[in-house]
Scaffold this active site. Structure first.
Site, PDB file in Angstrom:
ATOM      1  N   GLY A 149       4.647  -2.168  11.706  1.00 28.47           N
ATOM      2  CA  GLY A 149       3.272  -1.640  11.871  1.00 28.47           C
ATOM      3  C   GLY A 149       2.396  -2.454  12.449  1.00 28.47           C
ATOM      4  O   GLY A 149       1.561  -1.386  13.931  1.00 28.47           O
TER       5      GLY A 149
ATOM      6  N   ASP B 238      10.294  -8.574   2.155  1.00 32.75           N
ATOM      7  CA  ASP B 238      10.064  -7.623   3.951  1.00 32.75           C
ATOM      8  C   ASP B 238      10.309  -8.590   4.889  1.00 32.75           C
ATOM      9  O   ASP B 238      10.818  -7.935   6.441  1.00 32.75           O
ATOM     10  CB  ASP B 238       8.779  -6.308   3.336  1.00 32.75           C
ATOM     11  CG  ASP B 238       7.435  -7.357   3.338  1.00 32.75           C
ATOM     12  OD1 ASP B 238       7.965  -9.091   3.132  1.00 32.75           O
ATOM     13  OD2 ASP B 238       7.037  -7.241   2.414  1.00 32.75           O
TER      14      ASP B 238
ATOM     15  N   SER C 205       1.245  -1.058   0.356  1.00 33.99           N
ATOM     16  CA  SER C 205       0.204   0.026  -0.239  1.00 33.99           C
ATOM     17  C   SER C 205       0.987   0.818   0.015  1.00 33.99           C
ATOM     18  O   SER C 205       0.554   2.643  -0.017  1.00 33.99           O
ATOM     19  CB  SER C 205      -1.359   0.316   1.261  1.00 33.99           C
ATOM     20  OG  SER C 205      -0.507  -0.384   2.290  1.00 33.99           O
TER      21      SER C 205
ATOM     22  N   THR D 253       0.147  -5.852   6.747  1.00 32.05           N
ATOM     23  CA  THR D 253      -0.731  -5.970   5.577  1.00 32.05           C
ATOM     24  C   THR D 253      -0.943  -7.813   5.873  1.00 32.05           C
ATOM     25  O   THR D 253      -1.911  -8.298   5.674  1.00 32.05           O
ATOM     26  CB  THR D 253      -0.703  -6.405   4.166  1.00 32.05           C
ATOM     27  OG1 THR D 253      -0.094  -4.866   4.196  1.00 32.05           O
ATOM     28  CG2 THR D 253      -1.297  -6.686   3.505  1.00 32.05           C
TER      29      THR D 253
END
Length: 477
Positions: free
Chosen positions: A414, A249, A24, A271
């Site tokens: 996150g 990632d 995103s 995500t």
């Protein structure tokens, strides 16, 4: 403190630049060591997302590379010139290049429907059980192995004309440096790498009828690919080394898990929620396959023994649909005040790319005879509670298969900011949860660059540095 850390403690290191691109958004993070601690500075942030082109869900690779260069130019404008740069992204997606290095077709996104039924085509060649035993990678219909089959069946001319296949971060490294290589951790996500040889499974590739010559040499995290190409140097205003970090990632995030002794699990929360542990040998057993666990490559040829859980994609989606104007913190807070007991299976394919996540969650509750959530607070409450329940189940599966008892969970990324979810996870699992650092992917990327340039010495040194540098909050006992 080890000798390497002592030598650094009074010094300030050079700048390094991580380009961390998620599904995103993307961002450029500069870092250097100051008195043995890593200091971060966000330089540039830009949006990302799938777009429709030629009837496909694709990534705008040209725009992404333009943004990579924009962030690098900002470093020059600030007078903070990095000595190295490395790019990480998600896994499984790739581009094809012709003999001149030009892209063939679109950079198709893993959520595109082109792989529907391609598992059947692959299983004509090798059965599902045999494929798992051979690769250790869980079945996800969007894996590279199925995406290539979609090209072979639907767009054979594109595949036939290709001279190179590069995973997304490798493509950006190629554009920066001119060096075509595939980084190991990202390559493993595609289900075409052998956990025994740590290289492409050439026999499997040949059996599937994919052209052998398109698969580039595999390199490990920390490989220096070279300098910036001359034209890139001129455009961004400086030269530096292009270093392959752990380009997947999650692999970079796991490098940054500040685990110190004991037996811990990690959740790389974003995500997707990637929950697992590190193994020195892949577990390709039938029991592992039955639990849909995977053995993705990690730093130093460790294996990230984990499960892909749908994760905060569900929250991101409902925020867009019915939570516009609310922050994630506000959504968390509202959800924490709800007592709705409904639970959905976060790993159900119905939540992968629904037309409306809100309606899909409501439908799943309705179909199972549970209370149907209404409004952002209740829908988010169902999702958060369902994620915590899924984490608890996954811990049981991993513990049963490894025969290991785990004493804590590290949440990085996150999602470490989602206090309500962290509390639910501690309660559902009965284990203490240590949340942080939130920038784990960028930190892992940067740490490997520092290691490549001689500023950190090994994985233990990296994790010690992360532990010293960033706050970690504990939830539960």
């Amino acid at each position: 403190m080890n000798l390497c850390s002592q030598m650094r403690s009074a010094s300030t290191g050079a700048y390094h630049l991580a380009v961390d691109i998620g599904a995103s958004s993307g961002r450029h993070i500069l870092a250097r060591l100051e008195d043995g601690k890593m200091k971060l500075e966000e330089i540039h942030r830009f949006p990302n997302g799938m777009i429709k082109k030629d009837g496909e869900n694709v990534w705008d690779a040209d725009e992404l590379f333009a943004q990579i260069k924009t962030g690098m130019k900002k470093c020059a404008e600030l007078g903070k010139l990095p000595v190295s740069v490395g790019v990480d992204t998600w896994g499984v997606d790739f581009v094809l290049l012709d003999g001149e290095g030009r892209r063939i077709g679109n950079a198709a996104a893993y959520r595109d429907g082109r792989t529907r039924d391609m598992d059947r085509e692959v299983y004509r060649v090798i059965g599902e059980d045999a494929l798992y035993a051979r690769t250790g990678i869980q079945k996800q219909i969007y894996n590279t192995i199925y995406q290539l089959m979609a090209l072979k069946v639907k767009k054979p001319k594109q595949l036939a004309s290709a001279k190179m296949l590069l995973m997304m971060p490798d493509y950006f490294h190629y554009l920066l440096s001119g060096e075509a290589a595939t980084e190991y951790t990202n390559a493993t996500t595609g289900q075409l790498v052998s956990p025994k040889t740590k290289d492409w499974d050439r026999e499997l590739i040949e059996r599937l009828g994919y052209p052998q010559e398109i698969f580039q040499k595999l390199v490990t995290p920390g490989t220096i690919l070279g300098d910036l190409r001359k034209e890139i140097q001129e455009e961004v205003g400086f030269n530096c080394k292009v270093v392959a970090p752990a380009t997947h990632d999650t692999a970079s995030a796991v490098i940054a898990v500040p685990a110190k002794g004991g037996d811990s699990l990690y959740i790389s929360s974003g995500t997707w929620s990637l929950m697992g542990t590190e193994l020195l040998q892949a577990n390709c057993s039938p029991e592992s396959k039955a639990s849909n666990l995977t053995n993705e490559g990690g730093y130093g040829y460790r294996f990230r023994f984990l499960k892909n859980i749908m994760g905060l994609w569900m929250i991101q989606s409902v925020k867009k649909e019915i939570g516009e104007g609310l922050s994630y913190g506000e959504i968390c807070e509202q959800a924490s005040r709800c007592s709705i007991p409904s639970i959905v299976d976060c790993n159900d394919d119905r939540f992968l790319a629904p037309d409306s996540m809100t309606r899909e969650v409501q439908a799943a509750c309705r179909e199972s005879g549970q209370q149907v959530p209404q409004g952002i607070a209740e829908v988010a409450g169902v999702i958060y509670n369902s994620l915590a329940r899924c984490y608890a189940k996954t811990i049981g599966e991993i513990a049963d298969i490894t025969g290991q008892k785990y004493d804590r969970i590290h949440i990085v990324g996150g999602g470490a900011n989602a206090d309500y979810l962290n509390r639910l996870t501690a309660r559902a699992t009965g284990l203490p949860v240590y949340a942080g650092p939130t920038e784990a992917t960028a930190i892992g990327n940067l740490a490997v660059q520092m290691l490549a340039m001689g500023e950190l010495s090994d994985l233990e040194d990296i994790r010690d540095c992360v532990y010293r540098s960033f706050p970690v909050e504990k939830f539960g006992e």
